[in-house]
Design a protein around this motif. Structure first.
Motif, mmCIF file in Angstrom:
data_model
loop_
_atom_site.group_PDB
_atom_site.id
_atom_site.type_symbol
_atom_site.label_atom_id
_atom_site.label_comp_id
_atom_site.label_asym_id
_atom_site.label_seq_id
_atom_site.Cartn_x
_atom_site.Cartn_y
_atom_site.Cartn_z
ATOM 1 N N GLY A 1 0.795 -1.218 0.000
ATOM 2 C CA GLY A 1 0.000 0.000 0.000
ATOM 3 C C GLY A 1 0.822 1.260 0.000
ATOM 4 N N ALA A 2 2.147 1.129 0.118
ATOM 5 C CA ALA A 2 3.001 2.317 0.097
ATOM 6 C C ALA A 2 2.936 2.973 -1.277
ATOM 7 C CB ALA A 2 4.443 1.933 0.428
ATOM 8 N N ALA A 3 3.116 4.262 -1.297
ATOM 9 C CA ALA A 3 3.064 5.016 -2.547
ATOM 10 C C ALA A 3 4.092 4.468 -3.526
ATOM 11 C CB ALA A 3 3.321 6.490 -2.279
ATOM 12 N N GLY A 4 3.670 4.292 -4.757
ATOM 13 C CA GLY A 4 4.577 3.849 -5.811
ATOM 14 C C GLY A 4 4.651 2.356 -6.012
ATOM 15 N N LEU A 5 4.086 1.569 -5.104
ATOM 16 C CA LEU A 5 4.104 0.122 -5.265
ATOM 17 C C LEU A 5 2.862 -0.327 -6.043
ATOM 18 C CD1 LEU A 5 5.352 -1.213 -1.810
ATOM 19 C CD2 LEU A 5 6.658 -0.470 -3.815
ATOM 20 N N ILE A 6 3.053 -1.234 -6.987
ATOM 21 C CA ILE A 6 1.978 -1.673 -7.869
ATOM 22 C C ILE A 6 1.452 -3.019 -7.384
ATOM 23 C CG2 ILE A 6 1.391 -2.287 -10.244
ATOM 24 C CD1 ILE A 6 3.846 -0.460 -11.006
ATOM 25 N N ALA A 7 0.178 -3.086 -7.085
ATOM 26 C CA ALA A 7 -0.442 -4.299 -6.557
ATOM 27 C C ALA A 7 -0.699 -5.300 -7.679
ATOM 28 C CB ALA A 7 -1.750 -3.953 -5.857
ATOM 29 N N PRO A 8 -0.654 -6.607 -7.359
ATOM 30 C CA PRO A 8 -0.948 -7.622 -8.379
ATOM 31 C C PRO A 8 -2.429 -7.622 -8.755
ATOM 32 C CG PRO A 8 -0.646 -8.643 -6.227
ATOM 33 C CD PRO A 8 -0.284 -7.199 -6.064
ATOM 34 N N LYS A 9 -2.724 -8.217 -9.894
ATOM 35 C CA LYS A 9 -4.104 -8.326 -10.358
ATOM 36 C C LYS A 9 -4.778 -9.597 -9.853
ATOM 37 C CE LYS A 9 -3.996 -4.497 -12.617
ATOM 38 N NZ LYS A 9 -4.780 -3.329 -12.140
ATOM 39 N N LYS A 10 -3.988 -10.588 -9.449
ATOM 40 C CA LYS A 10 -4.553 -11.822 -8.908
ATOM 41 C C LYS A 10 -3.507 -12.457 -8.010
ATOM 42 C CE LYS A 10 -7.619 -15.279 -8.859
ATOM 43 N NZ LYS A 10 -7.122 -15.896 -7.605
ATOM 44 N N THR A 11 -3.940 -12.991 -6.873
ATOM 45 C CA THR A 11 -3.044 -13.722 -5.989
ATOM 46 C C THR A 11 -3.588 -15.119 -5.746
ATOM 47 O OG1 THR A 11 -4.113 -12.924 -3.968
ATOM 48 C CG2 THR A 11 -2.266 -11.607 -4.835
ATOM 49 N N TYR A 12 -2.701 -16.019 -5.325
ATOM 50 C CA TYR A 12 -3.040 -17.417 -5.098
ATOM 51 C C TYR A 12 -2.304 -17.896 -3.853
ATOM 52 C CZ TYR A 12 -3.103 -16.620 -10.180
ATOM 53 O OH TYR A 12 -3.269 -16.078 -11.436
ATOM 54 N N PRO A 13 -2.944 -18.626 -2.946
ATOM 55 C CA PRO A 13 -2.189 -19.251 -1.855
ATOM 56 C C PRO A 13 -1.110 -20.150 -2.452
ATOM 57 C CG PRO A 13 -4.560 -19.472 -1.517
ATOM 58 C CD PRO A 13 -4.390 -18.968 -2.910
#
Length: 684
Positions: A583-595
């Motif tokens: 959630g830090a500024a500039g970090l790009i989150a994934p579109k899908k995650t998997y255990p």
């Protein structure tokens, strides 16, 4: 790496493969006497061992360019010689001379707060004889004083870029059903080992201080894990991994009670797919798995908490009978359930319409590319060669071995391969592989069913290697550029570095087909396209020219990313969406995650804007529809049907190639596998 923008590819390769000393030669600077304002010099400019040091008029010559290494050496002649103490005599002061560099304490110096250079082995200080200031005055070793003839202005210490030696002697002891103690011998480092990192099968489990030589770690009863250890120093340099020690913990208690028989089994056909459901079994400890049988043969295995399985790619208008068996952690199996029979429809009507086994291989099929004539080339990771497969006949021919390829006792070797869209006119085969020292991208000419090993061109070298986390996929983009996924070489810090050691690791790289740096890359003079990746492997482009990427997590989750040019995708601050830095500024989150239990996915491809992801530990193929910037309608196929899946690539007729990776995929031993190459026919 910044020099690469103005060098030819030959020069780029040379720079990346030079020893650290030569690569840092340009950092040599003078050592200047505070009293004399003259430079520490070598008599007659001689490189001969034993040549005397003196002070001279500063002129920038090679005999005045000194480097102060992280290890405490004072190197001259662009790193080729080291300052040391001359022999002891009874009539003369002990001279300060040069010698071939050996790394011994006799060649180590410390720069004190008093601006003196103190010799580690003797405790004496570098001293201008007689406190003279004239050119040609000898420099020797003398008891330390406060005199200005012992004060020097010296270059800044070079960064430590040398990793510790590989840990040896790893053994296991005190094995129980819940823990094992691992012990090893100390690694060596020029500055000092600060930590040891313990892994099993590529997953970081714990880290201990550099003074510690053993650790107790948790295990899972009955589950074999391959353990190894890396050494790390204060600068963040990480050693190569130790040899692997496989540990299989005993069961905590003997369990001979089988689960109850699954009930309410129902098989319902929809086109050429069948959905099987059932009611949960019970067990005195726990049900850990259900095996689904079709006409008596196991076609799928799901976890103990899953009560459904979809069987796909079946024949039309055919009756199939299904039963389900429950299992516990110690392999006790229930009797088969009552059967349920269903008949498939007259047409497919589902995403997966058929699966055909085209061939098998005794090695790990890793990279795979379809040639314009419809035949397939695939890389055998541990055998280090390339095979041509004719799908219509199943005939296979070895087209050549990859020169210089070497394994890593883990997951290195011959990995990704790719061809450009104009392969017929420009028949180069692009290969990413491991060597004894690095990972690199090369290309070789392909003609008359063979690769010409004499034509090999190294496009990019110096991508650091380790037992695991080597990345390895190659893919040409619609822009004609070659994209490569690289792992962090088991050093998470590398994933965030844009320059210096490890800058090519934990990245998506972009290069021209001849190994140049495209002028529109996001970081000037750099191959880096995106960063903050742990161990990315699958990469593919959608119809809009956007790059999607599949990445291994550590122990929590894997991720699928929509790659952003110049973007920071978060590792090691984030593992998927997990971590204090997320959630830090500039970090790009994934579109899908998997255990990770359902993932450990290596391959990714896109057909008609549908993403297909092939998973190892999860033993399944994910199907995900691209909708805008999201992945929707997520489905799972072949869960346990074929075991661990490694590579998924498009066929020339709109289907999928799918390869397995069930045996020998973590040991680098050639030809100890029994893998399948499958052709999957897709529906709507």
């Amino acid at each position: 790496m910044l020099l690469a923008a103005i060098l030819s590819i030959v020069c780029v390769t040379a720079l990346l493969t030079l020893p650290a000393d030569a690569a840092q030669a340009a950092t040599g600077k003078p050592i200047v006497g505070v009293a004399s304002k003259r430079c520490l010099d070598i008599q007659y400019g001689s490189m001969t061992a034993g040549a005397q040091t003196l002070i001279g008029t500063c002129n920038g010559g090679a005999d005045q360019r000194w480097m102060r290494t992280a290890e405490g050496e004072l190197r001259v002649f662009d790193g080729a010689r080291c300052l040391t103490a001359g022999p002891v005599t009874t009539t003369q002061p002990r001279k300060a001379v040069i010698a071939l560099c050996s790394g011994s304490a006799a060649q180590k110096w410390s720069y004190t707060s008093a601006k003196t250079l103190k010799h580690t082995a003797t405790g004496l200080c570098l001293h201008v004889r007689g406190a003279r200031t004239t050119t040609g005055t000898q420099v020797n070793l003398h008891a330390c004083t406060t005199g200005t003839n012992q004060k020097w202005t010296v270059p800044a210490k070079l960064p430590d870029t040398t990793p510790p030696t590989t840990p040896t002697g790893l053994t296991s002891s005190a094995l129980s059903c819940t823990a094992v103690t691992l012990s090893w011998s100390a690694s060596k480092d020029a500055v000092g080992v600060t930590a040891y990192d313990l892994y099993h099968d590529g997953q970081l489990v714990t880290s201990v201080s550099g003074t510690v030589r053993s650790a107790s770690v948790k295990v899972v009863a009955g589950v074999p894990w391959g353990w190894y250890v890396n050494a790390r120093d204060a600068a963040g340099n990480v050693s190569q991994a130790s040899a692997t020690v496989t540990v299989t913990p005993p069961q905590c208690t003997t369990d001979t009670v089988a689960p109850s028989v699954p009930t309410s089994v129902a098989a319902v056909a929809s086109g050429t797919s069948v959905k099987v459901t059932w009611a949960a079994s019970t067990d005195n400890i726990a049900v850990t798995r259900y095996d689904v049988r079709r006409d008596g043969a196991v076609v799928g295995s799901v976890g103990g908490g899953v009560l459904t399985f979809t069987d796909s790619g079946l024949a039309v208008t055919r009756a199939y009978t299904y039963t389900v068996i429950a299992r516990d952690a110690q392999g006790n199996a229930s009797a088969a359930s009552a059967p349920s029979t269903t008949t498939t429809g007259a047409a497919c009507g589902s995403p997966i319409c058929g699966v055909a086994q085209v061939t098998t291989d005794t090695d790990i099929p890793w990279g795979l590319a379809t040639l314009p004539d419809g035949s397939v080339l695939y890389a055998r990771r541990d055998a280090h060669d390339i095979v041509r497969l004719v799908p219509t006949t199943g005939v296979k021919t070895t087209v050549g071995a990859v020169p210089g390829a070497q394994s890593t006792d883990g997951e290195g070797g011959v990995m990704g391969i790719a061809i450009a869209s104009d392969f017929t006119a420009d028949p180069w085969l692009y290969i990413m592989h491991t060597t004894a020292t690095d990972n690199r991208i090369v290309r070789m000419r392909y003609a008359a069913g063979k690769i010409d090993t004499t034509s090999v061109q190294v496009l990019l070298s110096g991508i650091l290697r380790n037992k695991y986390h080597n990345g390895g996929r190659l893919r040409f983009g619609p822009d004609g550029m070659l994209y490569a996924s690289t792992g962090d070489a088991q050093n998470a810090d590398y994933a965030q570095r844009l320059t210096g050691t490890g800058a090519l690791n934990g990245k998506i790289l972009r290069l021209t087909r001849t190994g140049g740096i495209p002028s529109d890359n996001p970081f000037s003079g750099s191959y880096i396209w995106s960063y903050g990746h742990r161990n990315p492997q699958g990469i593919a482009f959608d119809s809009r020219g956007r790059l999607w990427q599949q990445e291994f997590g550590n122990s929590v989750m894997d991720e699928t990313n929509l790659v952003v040019k110049g973007g920071n995708h978060g590792w090691p601050q984030c593992e998927g969406t997990s971590g204090n830095g997320c959630g830090a500024a500039g970090l790009i989150a994934p579109k899908k995650t998997y255990p990770t239990a359902d993932g450990s996915c290596s391959g990714l491809t896109i057909v008609r804007d549908v993403v297909y992801v092939a998973c190892g530990r999860g033993s399944r193929l994910y199907r995900e529809v691209i909708s805008g910037d999201s992945l929707t309608n997520v489905q799972q196929f072949f869960v346990g049907t074929y075991g661990r899946l490694r590579t998924v690539e498009p066929t020339s007729d709109g289907g999928l190639w799918l390869t397995t990776t069930n045996q020998g995929d973590k040991d680098s031993v050639a030809n100890n596998s029994n893998e399948k190459i499958l052709k999957v026919t897709l529906g709507g």
